[in-house]
Write an enzyme that holds these catalytic residues in place. Structure first.
Site, mmCIF file in Angstrom:
data_model
loop_
_atom_site.group_PDB
_atom_site.id
_atom_site.type_symbol
_atom_site.label_atom_id
_atom_site.label_comp_id
_atom_site.label_asym_id
_atom_site.label_seq_id
_atom_site.Cartn_x
_atom_site.Cartn_y
_atom_site.Cartn_z
ATOM 1 N N PHE A 92 14.919 7.092 -7.833
ATOM 2 C CA PHE A 92 15.264 6.585 -9.160
ATOM 3 C C PHE A 92 14.595 5.234 -9.372
ATOM 4 O O PHE A 92 14.685 4.346 -8.526
ATOM 5 C CB PHE A 92 16.782 6.464 -9.265
ATOM 6 C CG PHE A 92 17.286 5.985 -10.587
ATOM 7 C CD1 PHE A 92 17.414 6.861 -11.650
ATOM 8 C CD2 PHE A 92 17.652 4.664 -10.776
ATOM 9 C CE1 PHE A 92 17.888 6.433 -12.887
ATOM 10 C CE2 PHE A 92 18.131 4.222 -11.997
ATOM 11 C CZ PHE A 92 18.241 5.114 -13.060
ATOM 12 N N ASN A 187 25.513 1.714 -7.914
ATOM 13 C CA ASN A 187 25.001 2.299 -9.153
ATOM 14 C C ASN A 187 24.906 3.801 -8.887
ATOM 15 O O ASN A 187 23.824 4.338 -8.652
ATOM 16 C CB ASN A 187 23.635 1.715 -9.518
ATOM 17 C CG ASN A 187 23.080 2.309 -10.795
ATOM 18 O OD1 ASN A 187 23.793 2.954 -11.560
ATOM 19 N ND2 ASN A 187 21.789 2.113 -11.025
ATOM 20 N N PRO A 188 26.043 4.488 -8.904
ATOM 21 C CA PRO A 188 26.055 5.901 -8.525
ATOM 22 C C PRO A 188 25.509 6.782 -9.647
ATOM 23 O O PRO A 188 25.400 6.338 -10.797
ATOM 24 C CB PRO A 188 27.545 6.176 -8.317
ATOM 25 C CG PRO A 188 28.207 5.290 -9.331
ATOM 26 C CD PRO A 188 27.372 4.032 -9.350
#
Length: 288
Positions: A92, A187-188
């Protein structure tokens, strides 16, 4: 065909990227040129006023960006706070709004005498863990990541900073260290199952494992991160987590309803949207 000047190439690239819907066409054009030239964007802008030529391979790189391949995948790096992180396919790409979450964790870690023990659950590229390790001297930082691809990027970014990088699930992380952490940050994945991102860069290139939080509301993994934080934190320890703005009220309400947490607070990001929630581990519920 004669080679284009840098100025001509930048203008053509900005037009091509604009036509492709790239949000910041001129800036991306300059960043791609800077990447190939090994120069800063400021230097590229200065060179555009001279008779400098466009770098070799520039048109091909611009064409890839026009296909909405993330800029960071093309340059191999992403900027986050004071850091330049290595990124690419399988991880990500860190976003500017997450810098607010980093600041909240950093502020809290700096209050711990002798250095804070901190863990980043679901670290991805390692952006949060790297920021804390680099900005809070003396901190003991851990980072947990389940994806093997993301883990490789995290190790590249975090090993030089002395962060302990562990392969593991944020739901079961660090089972032997319950009650020993001062700060837990996460920050899942939190996007609902049917909410496909609008931007092709995210929808087509960010790994699904880093996007979708589980369940119709996307809150399974954020809920799991909160439960793990409650287990890992000492009484008085601090938890902060990023989420979607539409999830802010639900997450705050769920944390506030759990006696393990106190001082539940919502935080706005750089765009003044509620994108993070923090809470303090209750001493009264320390037996849980």
């Amino acid at each position: 065909m004669p080679a284009l000047s840098l100025d001509q190439a930048l203008r053509a690239a900005a037009a091509e990227l604009s036509a492709a819907g790239v949000p910041s066409p001129r800036v991306d054009a300059e960043l791609l040129a800077a990447h190939l030239l090994g120069e800063s964007v400021g230097r590229v802008r200065a060179l555009a006023f001279t008779d400098a030529l466009a770098p070799e391979g520039y048109a091909g790189l611009v064409a890839e960006r026009a296909r909405r391949i993330p800029l960071q995948h093309l340059t191999g790096k992403a900027h986050f706070r004071r850091l330049e992180l290595a990124v690419g396919p399988g991880v990500f790409v860190p976003r500017p709004e997450t810098e607010t979450v980093a600041q909240l964790a950093i502020d809290r870690a700096q209050l711990v005498p002798g250095g804070a023990k901190v863990v980043d659950l679901g670290t991805g590229s390692g952006a949060l863990a790297a920021s804390i390790a680099s900005e809070v001297p003396g901190s003991d930082v851990y980072a947990v990541e389940l994806s093997p691809l993301a883990l490789a990027w995290a190790r590249k970014n975090l090993d030089p900073l002395g962060v302990t990088v562990l392969e593991g699930d944020l739901r079961t992380a660090l089972p032997g260290q319950d009650g020993t952490f001062d700060v837990v940050v996460s920050n899942p994945p939190y996007i609902p199952a049917d909410a496909v991102p609008n931007e092709p860069e995210a929808a087509d290139h960010d790994p699904a494992m880093a996007l979708y939080g589980g369940g119709a509301d996307g809150l399974e993994l954020p809920g799991a991160a909160a439960r793990t934080a409650a287990r890992l934190l000492r009484p008085g320890g601090y938890f902060v987590m990023e989420h979607a703005e539409v999830q802010a009220r639900v997450i705050a309400a769920r944390l506030a309803a759990d006696p393990v947490w106190e001082a539940v607070t919502s935080h706005n990001d750089l765009n003044d949207r509620p994108r993070a929630t923090s809470a303090v581990r209750s001493a009264a519920a320390s037996g849980r």
